[in-house]
Enzyme design. Structure first.
Site, PDB file in Angstrom:
ATOM      1  N   ASP A   1       0.837  -1.190   0.000  1.00 18.57           N
ATOM      2  CA  ASP A   1       0.000   0.000   0.000  1.00 18.57           C
ATOM      3  C   ASP A   1       0.877   1.248   0.000  1.00 18.57           C
ATOM      4  OD1 ASP A   1      -2.707   1.259   0.462  1.00 18.57           O
ATOM      5  OD2 ASP A   1      -1.715   1.918   2.301  1.00 18.57           O
TER       6      ASP A   1
ATOM      7  N   GLU B   1       1.635  -0.327  -5.005  1.00 20.42           N
ATOM      8  CA  GLU B   1       0.715   0.760  -5.301  1.00 20.42           C
ATOM      9  C   GLU B   1       1.625   1.973  -5.483  1.00 20.42           C
ATOM     10  OE1 GLU B   1      -3.441   2.647  -3.653  1.00 20.42           O
ATOM     11  OE2 GLU B   1      -1.865   2.241  -2.184  1.00 20.42           O
TER      12      GLU B   1
END
Length: 709
Positions: free
Chosen positions: A350, A386
């Site tokens: 993330d 990401e």
């Protein structure tokens, strides 16, 4: 009970028959206590007697697995210099293998004075109320041998991978084949009914939303909400205890392992969505749960102009300082633990740009990227970035090192824009269909560096993407302010599902969903399917369901019965993808023949039947594109150097509202063409069309044809 000297390594709680060793890195602490809790919550505090280097340690005889514990760390309270020690706050062990209990919304969980949950308080003034009754407890875990039954990782090559992003609770809570007592748990996801569905669908790799131990933000809890997605990590080694059906005193560890074993036995990989970019302690006004009370300036990027505050590159209030050697060591130890001990197959990071920040700038040659690339364990697993954060210079799509793949938001946006009729021509779509060479080829990466997705957990589901122009997040309790307004969606003239139903609208929306799924699953790169999209899942227009642990987020499997053709469409596309390497290229297309005088490896066709001209590539009004994939033009080789051969195919993606007659490429390209798939008509499948003949494309449809020589 007097602790023995113990040892400074390994960090955390390490059990053996005689005693449990506790070790905590706290370089500026003046004293550290380990606090043991019995089943009634009574606390015994023991001072760790030894300090070796910057690690406080001691071995406590008689402490067995299942024992709940935490740390209290003494030191100066001086937020202006970045130090926030407060021994009134019970702290989670950063190396805890399991956690028991949940966070309670109470002012005592804050290191600073907060008079009530309705008042903000002053983050410069220390609070001396005991937080222990309101915070989770770390748990001593026996690292006994687990019966893996010869488990081995499936090791699916990237070019053959199909990701399936899902949530442990969201997938299982309403699954009719999963027993009620197992719904929402690791055991539920490992149940034969869940495994049968996943293998029957045809995906290869399950990507789980966060399963590291997380907590809900206190303010969320106070207003009756919670954190459902889990992007709020407290403990990086512990499986989230609320997903355990067996217990939370270490039983969750074995249950997680059993889930991984079952998925592996079914031939499925397990990838974890991991959140190392920030923690659950939020900003300077957030709770003191672990890292802030142990070594605040080491664990977090603090603002050099005001060390009582944090640099926030994540939008959560803090940024984990992975460039610090000890913090980097914790992250690497955690990653190796999940691979070595828990047998997972990879990670989706993330806000990965935040992890690459050395000081303030994103540095792809910095310590985190370098250590990952050199690690003999981690460089062999799947690594997905990401590739952005919310800080300056954080958008890094196309910039990660060779070992990494990336969520490609350019792919998402191009596909959405094409099918809603908002794209400026088809030029950008062609890049996305063929592996995004404009993003990844220049530094010798491969097409599978691109994770191709149209929907993900954050944003609209596929069904909502064609049903709503605007977000409808009122249920989140933030007056619809949260969530993006840049949805690139189209409701096709009616917001939401009309009452009574409109059959024509339903058919058009279903076709549009099929169009986007067909585009994604036939594109070069690695497709990622959002769980439930194949069954027509809806969140009723909520594009930010982070706090919805209810029917908004849980997959309603009865919808599959309403749209059986959609589920079968996805299964069929995945069977096609598995059977045909021409749509799973390991090298970028070159747009030239593999052999002199032969057909190009890829060719692009206009509706006229001729190859696209430069003028047509820049025609912003063009809504139709033909992509010819030459099965005899695959540039990669098999494991023994043999040529890889396949059939050839022609795919039309037509986003125009009206039907269009296109001329098929001439006899150089095929003798004839056979319809494999038409998103507008199942009856068209199997029909033959002569080369250079005309075929009608229904408005807003995909047509896939097999080349017949």
């Amino acid at each position: 009970m007097e602790p023995w000297p113990g040892h400074w390594t390994p960090l955390g709680a390490t059990y053996d028959v005689a005693a449990t060793n506790f070790a905590l890195w706290a370089p500026e602490a003046e004293q550290v206590e380990v606090c043991l809790f019995d089943d009634d919550g009574a606390e015994t505090r023991l001072v760790l007697p030894n300090r070796t280097f910057d690690i406080w340690h001691g071995a406590v005889p008689g402490v067995r697995p299942g024992q709940r514990y935490g740390f209290r760390v003494h030191g100066p309270w001086d937020p202006a210099t970045g130090r926030r020690f407060n021994p009134a706050k019970l702290l989670t062990d950063p190396y805890a293998r399991a956690v028991d209990g949940a966070l309670t919304a109470h002012p005592a969980v804050y290191g600073h004075v907060r008079p009530s949950m309705d008042e903000g308080g002053d983050h410069h003034v220390r609070d001396d109320r005991d937080s222990a009754p309101y915070v989770p407890k770390s748990v001593v875990v026996d690292r006994h041998p687990f019966d893996w039954r010869g488990d081995a990782p499936p090791r699916v090559p990237w070019s053959e991978t199909v990701l399936y992003e899902t949530h442990v609770r969201g997938f299982t809570m309403r699954h009719p084949g999963v027993p009620e007592e197992l719904r929402g748990t690791y055991a539920g996801l490992a149940h034969p009914a869940a495994l049968e569905y996943l293998t029957g669908l045809g995906i290869t790799t399950v990507e789980l939303l966060p399963v590291h131990q997380f907590v809900s933000e206190p303010d969320f809890l106070h207003r009756g909400s919670l954190n459902y997605w889990g992007y709020n990590t407290l403990a990086f080694f512990a499986p989230h205890n609320a997903y355990s059906s067996a217990g939370t005193r270490g039983e969750q560890v074995d249950e997680f392992k059993a889930m991984v074993r079952a998925l592996h036995e079914a031939g499925l990989e397990v990838i974890l969505d991991v959140v190392y970019n920030h923690t659950a302690e939020q900003g300077d006004g957030g709770p003191t749960l672990a890292y802030r009370g142990i070594a605040n300036e080491a664990y977090y990027h603090v603002d050099p102009a005001d060390r009582s505050r944090y640099l926030d590159y994540t939008g959560t209030g803090n940024t984990f300082r992975v460039a610090h050697p000890q913090v980097l060591g914790l992250v690497m130890d955690s990653l190796r633990y999940w691979v070595g001990e828990m047998h997972v197959d990879g990670f989706r990071f993330d806000l990965a740009s935040a992890l690459a920040r050395s000081m303030h700038d994103v540095d792809m040659l910095g310590s985190f990227m370098t250590v990952i690339g050199q690690d003999p364990v981690l460089r062999e697993v799947k690594l997905i970035a990401e590739p952005w954060d919310v800080g300056p210079g954080g958008y890094q799509v196309g910039e990660f090192p060779h070992l990494w793949t990336e969520w490609n938001d350019r792919y998402r946006d191009s596909v959405r824009d094409h099918w809603r009729g908002a794209a400026a021509g088809v030029r950008d779509l062609a890049f996305r269909l063929s592996g995004s060479s404009d993003l990844y080829a220049d530094d010798r990466r491969r097409p599978y560096a691109s994770i191709n997705y149209v929907t993900a957990h954050d944003g609209f589901t596929m069904r909502d993407l064609v049903s709503y122009d605007r977000k409808h997040n009122e249920a989140n309790g933030e007056e619809n302010r949260d969530g993006t307004d840049n949805n690139r969606s189209w409701n096709h003239g009616v917001e939401g599902d009309p009452v009574p139903p409109d059959p024509a609208l339903r058919e058009l929306r279903l076709r549009q969903v099929k169009n986007m799924l067909t585009t994604m699953l036939l594109s070069t790169g690695v497709p990622m399917l959002l769980s439930g999209d194949e069954a027509g899942r809806t969140q009723r227009g909520n594009n930010n369901a982070y706090c919805q642990d209810n029917e908004i987020s849980w997959i309603d499997w009865s919808l599959a019965a309403e749209h059986p053709e959609l589920l079968e469409h996805v299964r069929r596309l995945l069977r096609f993808r598995r059977a045909h390497p021409v749509v799973r290229q390991r090298r970028f297309f070159e747009g030239v023949p593999v052999v002199e005088g032969g057909r190009k490896d890829i060719a692009w066709f206009a509706p006229s039947g001729a190859e696209m001209t430069e003028t047509e590539w820049h025609d912003g009004s063009l809504r139709t594109l033909g992509m010819y994939l030459n099965g005899e033009g695959i540039r990669s080789r098999g494991v023994r150097g043999e040529p890889i051969l396949d059939e050839s195919f022609l795919l039309y993606v037509h986003a125009g509202a009206d039907a269009l007659d296109v001329r098929l490429p001439g006899r150089f390209w095929a003798a004839s063409y056979e319809v494999v798939l038409d998103t507008a008509s199942a009856a068209a499948e199997g029909r033959r069309h002569r080369a250079a003949g005309r075929v009608r494309l229904t408005g807003r449809s995909c047509l896939l044809l097999r080349v017949i020589d």
